[in-house]
Design a protein around this motif. Structure first.
Motif, mmCIF file in Angstrom:
data_model
loop_
_atom_site.group_PDB
_atom_site.id
_atom_site.type_symbol
_atom_site.label_atom_id
_atom_site.label_comp_id
_atom_site.label_asym_id
_atom_site.label_seq_id
_atom_site.Cartn_x
_atom_site.Cartn_y
_atom_site.Cartn_z
ATOM 1 N N ARG A 155 10.816 2.298 -5.070
ATOM 2 C CA ARG A 155 9.434 2.552 -4.564
ATOM 3 C C ARG A 155 8.565 1.567 -5.110
ATOM 4 N NH1 ARG A 155 7.820 8.033 -4.967
ATOM 5 N NH2 ARG A 155 9.669 8.647 -4.169
ATOM 6 N N VAL A 156 8.618 1.560 -6.430
ATOM 7 C CA VAL A 156 7.682 0.461 -7.115
ATOM 8 C C VAL A 156 8.134 -0.561 -7.000
ATOM 9 C CG1 VAL A 156 7.179 -0.155 -9.742
ATOM 10 C CG2 VAL A 156 7.501 2.252 -9.222
ATOM 11 N N ARG A 157 9.388 -1.137 -6.758
ATOM 12 C CA ARG A 157 9.839 -2.508 -6.521
ATOM 13 C C ARG A 157 9.416 -2.641 -5.196
ATOM 14 N NH1 ARG A 157 16.213 -3.891 -6.272
ATOM 15 N NH2 ARG A 157 15.632 -3.387 -4.220
ATOM 16 N N ARG A 158 9.363 -1.902 -4.099
ATOM 17 C CA ARG A 158 9.013 -2.041 -2.877
ATOM 18 C C ARG A 158 7.522 -2.462 -2.744
ATOM 19 N NH1 ARG A 158 8.737 2.888 0.978
ATOM 20 N NH2 ARG A 158 7.085 3.098 -0.127
ATOM 21 N N ASP A 159 6.757 -1.347 -3.355
ATOM 22 C CA ASP A 159 5.063 -1.368 -3.443
ATOM 23 C C ASP A 159 4.725 -2.600 -3.956
ATOM 24 O OD1 ASP A 159 5.118 0.590 -2.112
ATOM 25 O OD2 ASP A 159 4.654 2.219 -3.876
ATOM 26 N N THR A 160 5.238 -3.042 -5.263
ATOM 27 C CA THR A 160 4.757 -4.144 -5.981
ATOM 28 C C THR A 160 5.196 -5.428 -5.286
ATOM 29 O OG1 THR A 160 6.717 -3.997 -7.313
ATOM 30 C CG2 THR A 160 4.576 -3.206 -8.318
ATOM 31 N N GLY A 161 6.101 -5.682 -4.658
ATOM 32 C CA GLY A 161 6.651 -6.758 -3.835
ATOM 33 C C GLY A 161 5.956 -6.720 -2.877
ATOM 34 N N PHE A 162 5.462 -5.633 -2.176
ATOM 35 C CA PHE A 162 4.359 -5.960 -0.976
ATOM 36 C C PHE A 162 3.200 -6.511 -1.208
ATOM 37 C CE2 PHE A 162 1.242 -3.355 1.176
ATOM 38 C CZ PHE A 162 1.290 -3.754 2.734
ATOM 39 N N LEU A 163 2.728 -5.702 -2.397
ATOM 40 C CA LEU A 163 1.339 -6.126 -3.053
ATOM 41 C C LEU A 163 1.295 -7.694 -3.373
ATOM 42 C CD1 LEU A 163 0.080 -3.241 -5.213
ATOM 43 C CD2 LEU A 163 -0.414 -3.673 -2.803
ATOM 44 N N ALA A 164 2.434 -8.297 -4.087
ATOM 45 C CA ALA A 164 2.485 -9.665 -4.473
ATOM 46 C C ALA A 164 2.331 -10.478 -3.253
ATOM 47 C CB ALA A 164 3.686 -9.770 -5.200
ATOM 48 N N VAL A 202 1.602 2.415 -13.069
ATOM 49 C CA VAL A 202 1.627 1.312 -12.128
ATOM 50 C C VAL A 202 2.396 2.085 -10.745
ATOM 51 C CG1 VAL A 202 3.381 -0.387 -11.414
ATOM 52 C CG2 VAL A 202 1.839 -0.666 -13.620
ATOM 53 N N PRO A 203 3.496 2.731 -10.481
ATOM 54 C CA PRO A 203 3.790 3.192 -9.549
ATOM 55 C C PRO A 203 2.899 3.985 -8.783
ATOM 56 C CG PRO A 203 5.503 4.013 -11.164
ATOM 57 C CD PRO A 203 4.248 3.360 -11.802
ATOM 58 N N TRP A 204 2.039 4.870 -9.412
ATOM 59 C CA TRP A 204 0.901 5.503 -8.707
ATOM 60 C C TRP A 204 0.033 4.504 -7.972
ATOM 61 C CZ3 TRP A 204 -4.454 5.776 -9.678
ATOM 62 C CH2 TRP A 204 -4.871 6.676 -8.998
ATOM 63 N N MET A 205 -0.492 3.524 -8.941
ATOM 64 C CA MET A 205 -1.469 2.707 -8.366
ATOM 65 C C MET A 205 -0.826 1.909 -7.298
ATOM 66 S SD MET A 205 -3.073 1.195 -11.858
ATOM 67 C CE MET A 205 -4.260 -0.005 -11.416
ATOM 68 N N ALA A 206 0.199 1.362 -7.490
ATOM 69 C CA ALA A 206 0.773 0.491 -6.595
ATOM 70 C C ALA A 206 0.869 1.053 -5.191
ATOM 71 C CB ALA A 206 2.143 -0.222 -6.889
ATOM 72 N N GLY A 207 1.499 2.226 -5.231
ATOM 73 C CA GLY A 207 1.558 3.360 -4.127
ATOM 74 C C GLY A 207 -0.221 3.554 -3.368
ATOM 75 N N ALA A 208 -0.773 3.661 -4.027
ATOM 76 C CA ALA A 208 -2.147 4.134 -3.500
ATOM 77 C C ALA A 208 -2.707 2.762 -2.975
ATOM 78 C CB ALA A 208 -3.041 4.607 -4.660
ATOM 79 N N VAL A 209 -2.631 2.030 -3.449
ATOM 80 C CA VAL A 209 -3.268 0.658 -2.990
ATOM 81 C C VAL A 209 -2.386 0.097 -1.880
ATOM 82 C CG1 VAL A 209 -3.475 -1.963 -3.362
ATOM 83 C CG2 VAL A 209 -4.140 -0.376 -5.323
#
Lengths: 216, 413
Positions: free
Chosen positions: B12-21, B175-182
């Motif tokens: 999930r973290v990889r997906r969310d951070t990838g999405f944000l980047a 980070v997981p929490w922040m990335a998910g929320a954003v």
């Protein structure tokens, strides 16, 4: 007398052949749809055509339309329509031009073989045979004031008259004397302002015209 | 082995951070445009630029950026932002005017121009936190790789370095929490501003439901017709044939013993009654004459067969659509059946009138009254059937009578 039968149900066609043969008719042809019926009538010129209303290809009113063609082109061929249900509208079409030599009966009436044969013979002789249910529908459609002036007994007599029955037939159906029937009929004609006519057939014509069947 | 919980959260973290980047470049794409526009306007005093810029952007930039965002959401987050109803893409002044007049063009511009940089800032800060956390967490490790002298001279590694590492791990945990929320917040805004509006979605839904209901009603009608045809061609003919044969047996064999004659007569009667009952049932399904000659013609048979006197008044100049005729026939048929069964009436009156685009049905009887739509299934079934073609249905039935059932059906669609 010769007859042509048009009925798409093979099973019922066999029954109809037997019944008509029992009534002294000679079967010239048996067909299963309207076009074949017209061809058969043209070829054999029978005294009677016994026709199912719903036939291929459309299964709606093919029989009625074929019957109207027969009445126009071969007026000497009497037509009896048979149907699972009778419809006042089809009766109106059928009776529009001429009420002699016409019958319109429910299929289930064929089961009462004796009465059915009698009705068919009456039509073949130029008479009329309408199913009581058709008459009921016609009566219902003509619910204007003059009919309200009739007594219940007079309405019964009017219905039987419209079915095409003679005075004797009406008397038998209502178990009264023929002179009583004649009296009722005179009353009905007076109340409905219809001309007094002696022959059974022309009387039926007058009654049907009153019902508005011939206006459609 | 990595425990499944950890693996899922790592994915999930990889997906969310990838999405944000991936979101940063498109979100910042309009910043140079608008900063240049603002500076140019301020320098030259030519404020027309400020007015022209959004128009040019709506026509050129917004569609591209919207497509990019839609693709990014679908590919990286699995969120589908529905495409608003497409407008013709061929170039013309009318198309330009239409595009500028759509509120959704301005909503989209708002998203890309104003919200975009804000979102980009959030995205960047999440990424920065992640990077800082990563660097902090491994500080302890790489300081250990340095020669002892350097380690001791440069860093108070026994005291400071563990603090960096603990702080880094703490950041990484956040980070997981922040990335998910954003990511969630962003995709909610994107769906709201880039997708169709709620009103448009509801409108599309209503259109879809209305269409599928019409199809369903037509399918039901077709099914009734099919059953009627099958019974007419099959069972009814068989029964008539049976009754005819029994009639023939009675007429042609008067020599049979009395008992046999009695049995045949009984069977003959039964067969005729079966025909009559089946006729009533089948006639209620969908009479052929209704299709062939319309409602007016079909009602004669219905009224004439009722066991009480029915006065029929029909005033129809033109036919309604088949579905409406079918409902009208059904309502009158059931209403008359109810009168016969429950009302203890001596007469009934049926009126059918077409007023403008509305078919008005009235069935009145002089019976006991007290009919209740909520009590019996019969009347509520009628109400539903009328509702299926957007009609209205009313029952007035005071105790003591009379009962009136009134329905209005729209004749066209």
């Amino acid at each position: 007398m010769r007859a042509v039968i048009a009925e798409d149900s093979v099973l019922l066609r066999i029954g109809l052949v037997k019944v008509l043969e029992m009534g002294g008719f000679q079967i010239a042809a048996e067909v299963g749809d309207g076009e074949a019926l017209l061809a058969a009538v043209e070829e054999h010129r029978p005294e009677l055509a016994l026709v199912d209303v719903r036939m291929p290809p459309g299964f709606t009113d093919e029989g009625v339309r074929a019957a109207m063609v027969i009445r126009r082109r071969w007026p000497r061929t009497a037509v009896v329509l048979l149907s699972q249900y009778v419809e006042e509208r089809y009766a109106a079409d059928l009776l529009a031009t001429n009420t002699s030599g016409v019958g319109y009966l429910l299929k289930q009436r064929v089961a009462d073989v004796g009465e059915f044969v009698e009705a068919v013979q009456r039509v073949a002789d130029g008479g009329t045979a309408l199913d009581p249910q058709v008459v009921a529908q016609l009566l219902l459609r003509r619910d204007s004031d003059p009919l309200d002036r009739l007594t219940p007994r007079e309405r019964d007599v009017l219905g039987l008259m419209a079915e095409g029955r003679s005075n004797a037939g009406i008397a038998e159906a209502l178990t009264v004397s023929e002179s009583a029937v004649a009296k009722h009929i005179n009353n009905i004609f007076a109340k409905l302002d219809l001309p007094v006519i002696d022959t059974d057939h022309r009387r039926v014509l007058a009654v049907l015209r009153f019902f508005g069947a011939s206006q459609a | 082995m990595i425990p499944p919980v950890l693996r899922r959260s790592a994915l999930r973290v990889r997906r969310d951070t990838g999405f944000l980047a991936a979101g940063v470049p498109p979100h910042l794409a309009l910043v140079p445009v608008w900063s240049w526009g603002a500076t140019a306007a301020a320098e030259t005093g030519n404020w027309a630029l400020v007015l022209i810029a959004p128009v040019a952007l709506i026509l050129l930039g917004v569609p591209v950026l919207t497509a990019v965002q839609r693709y990014r959401h679908r590919a990286l987050l699995g969120v589908d932002i529905p495409r608003p109803t497409p407008t013709p893409e061929r170039w013309s002044w009318a198309a330009v005017a239409r595009r500028l007049s759509l509120t959704r063009s301005w909503r989209q511009l708002g998203y890309h121009l104003l919200l975009g940089p804000l979102v980009a800032a959030l995205e960047l800060s999440v990424l920065a936190v992640a990077a800082a956390g990563l660097v902090g967490a491994i500080t302890f490790g790489w300081v250990w790789a340095l020669p002892v002298g350097v380690r001791q001279d440069w860093f108070g590694y026994a005291t400071q370095v563990p603090c960096y590492t603990v702080a880094g791990i703490a950041l990484l945990c956040a980070v997981p929490w922040m990335a998910g929320a954003v990511a969630r917040t962003e995709s909610r805004f994107a769906s709201a501003l880039l997708g169709p509006s709620r009103a448009q979605r509801l409108q599309e839904r209503v259109e879809y439901l209305a269409g599928s209901r019409t199809d369903l009603i037509e399918a039901v009608d077709a099914e009734r017709r099919r059953i009627e045809r099958d019974l007419h061609d099959g069972t009814q003919q068989r029964l008539v044939s049976l009754a005819v044969n029994l009639g023939l047996a009675m007429a042609t064999r008067p020599d049979l013993p009395g008992e046999a004659r009695e049995v045949i007569a009984e069977a003959h009667l039964e067969a005729k009654e079966a025909i009559a009952e089946l006729n009533d049932l089948v006639r209620g399904l969908h009479p052929a004459v209704l299709e062939d000659r319309g409602l007016d013609a079909a009602l004669s048979g219905l009224a004439a067969r009722a066991p009480l006197p029915v006065r029929l008044r029909v005033d129809l100049e033109e036919r309604a659509v088949p579905a409406v005729e079918s409902v009208a026939y059904f309502v009158i048929s059931e209403a008359l059946a109810n009168v016969t069964k429950h009302a203890r009436a001596t007469r009934a009156e049926v009126t059918v009138r077409r007023v403008g685009k509305v078919l008005r049905l009235n069935v009145t009887d002089d019976g006991l009254g007290g009919a209740d739509v909520s009590a019996g299934t019969g009347l509520s079934g009628l109400a539903k059937r009328v509702g299926s073609v957007d009609g209205t249905f009313r029952v007035s039935s005071p105790v003591g009578g009379p009962t009136t059932i009134a329905a209005e059906l729209p004749c066209e669609r």
